[in-house]
Write a protein that holds these residues in place. Sequence first.
Motif, PDB file in Angstrom:
ATOM      1  N   ALA A  35       0.640  -1.207   0.075  1.00 30.83           N
ATOM      2  CA  ALA A  35      -0.010   0.000   0.014  1.00 30.83           C
ATOM      3  C   ALA A  35       0.741   1.149  -0.022  1.00 30.83           C
ATOM      4  CB  ALA A  35      -1.006   0.002   1.143  1.00 30.83           C
ATOM      5  N   GLN A  36       1.995   1.184   0.808  1.00 30.23           N
ATOM      6  CA  GLN A  36       2.853   2.439   0.644  1.00 30.23           C
ATOM      7  C   GLN A  36       3.399   2.532  -0.313  1.00 30.23           C
ATOM      8  OE1 GLN A  36       5.665   1.600   3.976  1.00 30.23           O
ATOM      9  NE2 GLN A  36       4.411   2.798   5.558  1.00 30.23           N
ATOM     10  N   SER A  37       3.756   1.539  -1.416  1.00 31.25           N
ATOM     11  CA  SER A  37       4.373   1.638  -2.616  1.00 31.25           C
ATOM     12  C   SER A  37       3.614   2.103  -3.881  1.00 31.25           C
ATOM     13  CB  SER A  37       5.202   0.421  -3.095  1.00 31.25           C
ATOM     14  OG  SER A  37       5.958   0.044  -2.031  1.00 31.25           O
ATOM     15  N   ALA A  38       2.221   1.272  -3.840  1.00 34.97           N
ATOM     16  CA  ALA A  38       1.153   1.677  -4.910  1.00 34.97           C
ATOM     17  C   ALA A  38      -0.377   1.564  -4.658  1.00 34.97           C
ATOM     18  CB  ALA A  38       1.512   0.290  -5.798  1.00 34.97           C
ATOM     19  N   GLY A  39      -0.328   2.003  -3.431  1.00 35.56           N
ATOM     20  CA  GLY A  39      -1.894   2.165  -2.853  1.00 35.56           C
ATOM     21  C   GLY A  39      -2.552   0.796  -2.972  1.00 35.56           C
ATOM     22  N   THR A  40      -3.708   0.883  -3.374  1.00 37.64           N
ATOM     23  CA  THR A  40      -4.647  -0.525  -3.569  1.00 37.64           C
ATOM     24  C   THR A  40      -4.239  -1.410  -4.811  1.00 37.64           C
ATOM     25  OG1 THR A  40      -6.446   0.727  -4.569  1.00 37.64           O
ATOM     26  CG2 THR A  40      -6.434   0.404  -2.246  1.00 37.64           C
ATOM     27  N   ASP A  41      -3.268  -0.817  -5.547  1.00 37.09           N
ATOM     28  CA  ASP A  41      -2.628  -1.306  -6.890  1.00 37.09           C
ATOM     29  C   ASP A  41      -1.531  -2.390  -6.455  1.00 37.09           C
ATOM     30  OD1 ASP A  41      -4.735  -0.247  -8.767  1.00 37.09           O
ATOM     31  OD2 ASP A  41      -3.401   1.533  -9.125  1.00 37.09           O
ATOM     32  N   GLY A  42      -1.208  -2.162  -5.257  1.00 37.10           N
ATOM     33  CA  GLY A  42      -0.077  -3.005  -4.758  1.00 37.10           C
ATOM     34  C   GLY A  42      -0.218  -4.507  -4.934  1.00 37.10           C
ATOM     35  N   TRP A  43      -1.637  -5.126  -5.182  1.00 36.58           N
ATOM     36  CA  TRP A  43      -1.634  -6.356  -5.299  1.00 36.58           C
ATOM     37  C   TRP A  43      -1.091  -7.206  -6.673  1.00 36.58           C
ATOM     38  CZ3 TRP A  43      -4.784  -8.126  -9.407  1.00 36.58           C
ATOM     39  CH2 TRP A  43      -5.494  -7.104 -10.027  1.00 36.58           C
ATOM     40  N   ILE A  44      -1.155  -6.104  -7.741  1.00 40.24           N
ATOM     41  CA  ILE A  44      -0.710  -6.360  -8.987  1.00 40.24           C
ATOM     42  C   ILE A  44       0.850  -6.806  -9.222  1.00 40.24           C
ATOM     43  CG2 ILE A  44      -0.458  -5.710 -11.309  1.00 40.24           C
ATOM     44  CD1 ILE A  44      -2.458  -3.707 -10.927  1.00 40.24           C
ATOM     45  N   GLY A  45       1.667  -6.109  -8.105  1.00 38.00           N
ATOM     46  CA  GLY A  45       2.987  -6.480  -7.816  1.00 38.00           C
ATOM     47  C   GLY A  45       3.262  -7.867  -7.260  1.00 38.00           C
ATOM     48  N   ILE A 157      -6.655 -21.161   8.456  1.00 35.76           N
ATOM     49  CA  ILE A 157      -6.148 -19.865   8.462  1.00 35.76           C
ATOM     50  C   ILE A 157      -6.844 -18.970   7.401  1.00 35.76           C
ATOM     51  CG2 ILE A 157      -4.227 -17.982   8.384  1.00 35.76           C
ATOM     52  CD1 ILE A 157      -2.618 -19.983   9.896  1.00 35.76           C
ATOM     53  N   PRO A 158      -6.703 -19.590   5.993  1.00 37.33           N
ATOM     54  CA  PRO A 158      -7.243 -18.692   5.126  1.00 37.33           C
ATOM     55  C   PRO A 158      -8.902 -18.640   5.236  1.00 37.33           C
ATOM     56  CG  PRO A 158      -5.911 -20.281   4.103  1.00 37.33           C
ATOM     57  CD  PRO A 158      -5.896 -20.767   5.583  1.00 37.33           C
ATOM     58  N   PHE A 159      -9.535 -19.514   5.705  1.00 36.02           N
ATOM     59  CA  PHE A 159     -10.900 -19.402   6.218  1.00 36.02           C
ATOM     60  C   PHE A 159     -11.261 -18.434   7.058  1.00 36.02           C
ATOM     61  CE2 PHE A 159     -10.459 -24.031   4.310  1.00 36.02           C
ATOM     62  CZ  PHE A 159     -11.176 -23.897   3.411  1.00 36.02           C
ATOM     63  N   ALA A 160     -10.319 -18.251   8.143  1.00 41.05           N
ATOM     64  CA  ALA A 160     -10.659 -17.286   9.018  1.00 41.05           C
ATOM     65  C   ALA A 160     -10.698 -16.019   8.503  1.00 41.05           C
ATOM     66  CB  ALA A 160      -9.815 -17.141  10.097  1.00 41.05           C
ATOM     67  N   TYR A 161     -10.042 -15.742   7.244  1.00 47.79           N
ATOM     68  CA  TYR A 161      -9.710 -14.327   6.727  1.00 47.79           C
ATOM     69  C   TYR A 161     -11.009 -13.781   5.720  1.00 47.79           C
ATOM     70  CZ  TYR A 161      -5.031 -13.130   8.368  1.00 47.79           C
ATOM     71  OH  TYR A 161      -4.253 -12.816   9.077  1.00 47.79           O
ATOM     72  N   LEU A 162     -11.817 -15.068   5.585  1.00 47.55           N
ATOM     73  CA  LEU A 162     -13.071 -14.765   4.901  1.00 47.55           C
ATOM     74  C   LEU A 162     -14.024 -14.110   5.480  1.00 47.55           C
ATOM     75  CD1 LEU A 162     -13.253 -18.116   2.829  1.00 47.55           C
ATOM     76  CD2 LEU A 162     -12.318 -15.787   2.171  1.00 47.55           C
ATOM     77  N   LEU A 163     -14.136 -14.259   7.034  1.00 49.62           N
ATOM     78  CA  LEU A 163     -15.110 -13.463   7.874  1.00 49.62           C
ATOM     79  C   LEU A 163     -15.057 -11.964   7.642  1.00 49.62           C
ATOM     80  CD1 LEU A 163     -14.525 -15.966  10.828  1.00 49.62           C
ATOM     81  CD2 LEU A 163     -16.250 -15.879   9.289  1.00 49.62           C
ATOM     82  N   PRO A 164     -13.983 -11.445   7.578  1.00 50.18           N
ATOM     83  CA  PRO A 164     -14.007  -9.906   7.513  1.00 50.18           C
ATOM     84  C   PRO A 164     -14.624  -9.442   6.196  1.00 50.18           C
ATOM     85  CG  PRO A 164     -11.829 -10.428   8.300  1.00 50.18           C
ATOM     86  CD  PRO A 164     -12.634 -11.619   7.826  1.00 50.18           C
ATOM     87  N   LEU A 165     -14.936 -10.354   5.302  1.00 49.26           N
ATOM     88  CA  LEU A 165     -15.413  -9.754   3.957  1.00 49.26           C
ATOM     89  C   LEU A 165     -16.681  -9.197   4.166  1.00 49.26           C
ATOM     90  CD1 LEU A 165     -13.956 -12.708   1.355  1.00 49.26           C
ATOM     91  CD2 LEU A 165     -13.245 -10.090   1.716  1.00 49.26           C
ATOM     92  N   LYS A 166     -17.424  -9.433   5.337  1.00 45.60           N
ATOM     93  CA  LYS A 166     -18.984  -8.994   5.594  1.00 45.60           C
ATOM     94  C   LYS A 166     -18.931  -7.523   5.345  1.00 45.60           C
ATOM     95  CE  LYS A 166     -19.020  -9.652  10.348  1.00 45.60           C
ATOM     96  NZ  LYS A 166     -17.737 -10.138  10.639  1.00 45.60           N
ATOM     97  N   ASP A 167     -17.756  -7.081   5.811  1.00 48.97           N
ATOM     98  CA  ASP A 167     -17.637  -5.466   6.110  1.00 48.97           C
ATOM     99  C   ASP A 167     -16.801  -4.834   5.025  1.00 48.97           C
ATOM    100  OD1 ASP A 167     -18.854  -5.240   8.503  1.00 48.97           O
ATOM    101  OD2 ASP A 167     -17.128  -6.105   9.629  1.00 48.97           O
ATOM    102  N   ALA A 168     -16.470  -5.492   3.855  1.00 52.79           N
ATOM    103  CA  ALA A 168     -15.587  -5.265   2.822  1.00 52.79           C
ATOM    104  C   ALA A 168     -15.962  -4.231   2.043  1.00 52.79           C
ATOM    105  CB  ALA A 168     -15.273  -6.568   1.910  1.00 52.79           C
ATOM    106  N   GLN A 169     -15.284  -3.297   1.349  1.00 57.49           N
ATOM    107  CA  GLN A 169     -15.518  -2.161   0.453  1.00 57.49           C
ATOM    108  C   GLN A 169     -14.929  -2.254  -0.668  1.00 57.49           C
ATOM    109  OE1 GLN A 169     -17.876   0.186   0.982  1.00 57.49           O
ATOM    110  NE2 GLN A 169     -18.544  -0.534   3.225  1.00 57.49           N
ATOM    111  N   TRP A 170     -15.444  -3.084  -1.588  1.00 51.75           N
ATOM    112  CA  TRP A 170     -14.565  -3.507  -2.910  1.00 51.75           C
ATOM    113  C   TRP A 170     -14.320  -2.351  -3.800  1.00 51.75           C
ATOM    114  CZ3 TRP A 170     -12.849  -8.225  -3.192  1.00 51.75           C
ATOM    115  CH2 TRP A 170     -13.356  -9.159  -2.167  1.00 51.75           C
ATOM    116  N   LEU A 171     -15.027  -1.242  -3.529  1.00 52.98           N
ATOM    117  CA  LEU A 171     -14.729  -0.041  -4.337  1.00 52.98           C
ATOM    118  C   LEU A 171     -13.233   0.570  -4.043  1.00 52.98           C
ATOM    119  CD1 LEU A 171     -18.157   1.932  -4.305  1.00 52.98           C
ATOM    120  CD2 LEU A 171     -17.158   0.754  -6.324  1.00 52.98           C
ATOM    121  N   TYR A 172     -12.993   0.189  -2.816  1.00 53.07           N
ATOM    122  CA  TYR A 172     -11.303   0.711  -2.761  1.00 53.07           C
ATOM    123  C   TYR A 172     -10.361   0.166  -3.586  1.00 53.07           C
ATOM    124  CZ  TYR A 172     -12.718   1.795   2.174  1.00 53.07           C
ATOM    125  OH  TYR A 172     -13.439   2.271   3.441  1.00 53.07           O
ATOM    126  N   LEU A 173     -10.697  -0.873  -4.402  1.00 53.94           N
ATOM    127  CA  LEU A 173      -9.702  -1.104  -5.398  1.00 53.94           C
ATOM    128  C   LEU A 173      -9.697  -0.453  -6.595  1.00 53.94           C
ATOM    129  CD1 LEU A 173     -10.009  -5.229  -4.767  1.00 53.94           C
ATOM    130  CD2 LEU A 173      -8.280  -3.792  -3.853  1.00 53.94           C
TER     131      LEU A 173
END
Length: 366
Positions: A35-45, A157-173
């Motif tokens: 995020a510090q390097s490319a904001g929400t485009d960092g996932w492309i890296g 562990i990956p399944f635990a990370y699916l729980l916060p998606l109920k509060d996700a804001q996909w427009l951030y991407l």
Amino acid sequence: MKKYAFNEITLMQFICIQSGVQLSVGLLALPMNLAQSAGTDGWIGILLVWILNLTASLIIVQVMKKYPDGTLLDLLAHYCGRWVGTVAAVLIGLYFFFYGYVGITRTILYAKQWLLPQTSSPLIMLLLLIPTYTIARNGLRIIGRYAELVFFLSLWIPFAYLLPLKDAQWLYLLPVLKEGWLPVFSAAEAALLSFSGIGVTLILYPFLLHKRQAAMGVIISNTVSMLAFLLITLICFVYFSPNEIKGYNEPVVNVLKNIEFKFIERIEVVFISFYLFMFSLSWIPTFYACTFCISWLLGKQDHRNPLRVLWLLLAIGTFLFMPTFNQNTFMGRWLTKCAFGIEYTFPFCLLLFLWLRVRKKKAELS
């Protein structure tokens, strides 16, 4: 008879060791660094480094095919002379020690921050070194079985990370590539440390039971690491706002704080406790690789004596110096530079050298 037949590992163990090394050192801070390097485009890296890693890993496999029953050190000694193998053993041994040291000290810092704030760093180091020696002294086959165990223990562990998606804001991407490709390339550089670790293939290859599966093994292990990094990074990006995520040093942990269960009050503490097993794969295989290089230098088959010396150096050294988070981050930057040279540049140059050598021999014969 195969030189390393007594310690052969399966394809699954090969994959688990390599993915474990990659998924350990830099995961917790990865979304913040991107995020510090490319904001929400960092996932492309992450995708760019994955392609680079696949290429480098396949090059390493092609290099090792030139001497399938030996490690890189045996290959260099065979083609370039014993002194070249000796220099390589020293440099690669130091690299694996540095990699493991960055990983184990980072783990101690996380343990003090989240789990054991009142416990001294030397004591935590001792607590980590005891199982490290117990596992590593028995050779690579036991390390492979341990890596498999860690893999299955971590499946929740990956399944635990699916729980916060109920509060996700996909427009951030959106929008994608807001500032072009230059920040994305900078994010790829930030992700390089997390993807480093493919150098263990240089040591693991002759121990692989079916070496024809090596290419498939490195493709699967790198892809598993990429999917894990991508999943957790995207979840952090859509859960925290683009500015908010930059304020967390370990957003991978902070995103779990709002998850509540009736039977668990603080799931992030449970997460860190379980993740200590994954962290351990950043130093157990690399310390083994380091002591393997030392044993090769000494012409010995038994790596346990170098492992004991390394154990004592780490235990005593922690009383004299224990890096802070900033110092550990600084060491991580240097580790990235070392990894780029040893895991990416060196195998390519070596493959080119071996190819030219074969061409020259063919030309002489004709």
